[in-house]
Scaffold this motif. Structure first.
Motif, PDB file in Angstrom:
ATOM      1  N   LEU A  13      -3.646  -1.893  -7.188  1.00  0.00           N
ATOM      2  CA  LEU A  13      -4.541  -1.673  -6.048  1.00  0.00           C
ATOM      3  C   LEU A  13      -5.762  -2.581  -6.132  1.00  0.00           C
ATOM      4  N   PRO A  67       0.812  -1.223   0.000  1.00  0.00           N
ATOM      5  CA  PRO A  67       0.000   0.000   0.000  1.00  0.00           C
ATOM      6  C   PRO A  67       0.850   1.280   0.000  1.00  0.00           C
ATOM      7  N   MET A 102      -4.691  -6.068  -5.203  1.00  0.00           N
ATOM      8  CA  MET A 102      -4.527  -6.191  -3.750  1.00  0.00           C
ATOM      9  C   MET A 102      -5.886  -6.394  -3.083  1.00  0.00           C
TER      10      MET A 102
END
Length: 82
Positions: free
Chosen positions: A74, A30, A77
């Motif tokens: 992202l 992140p 993830m």
């Protein structure tokens, strides 16, 4: 090319170097996504401020590509979280 165009293309180079430097299973993903996305947005702003057709377009496309890759990272993830 003016300083804004060089800064825009410089952010692309920094993003690519960071992407290849911070790899592996123990990376704080992140944080990498946040840093590279913010650098890409700064590069997009610099590309718009350059007001040069060729350099501005190249910086805009390359920084936009990095931003799209970070968006997909992202998304990956979020899918991989249980």
């Amino acid at each position: 090319m003016n300083k804004w165009a060089w800064m825009s293309l410089g952010t692309v180079i920094v993003n690519v170097l960071l992407f290849f430097m911070f790899r592996g299973p123990n990376v704080d993903l992140p944080l990498v996504v946040a840093v590279e996305s913010s650098l890409s947005i700064i590069g997009l702003v610099c590309a718009v401020l350059s007001k040069k057709i060729i350099a501005g377009t190249a910086g805009f496309v390359l920084n936009g590509g990095v931003l799209i890759v970070m968006g997909f990272l992202l998304l990956a993830m979020g899918i991989s979280e249980p």
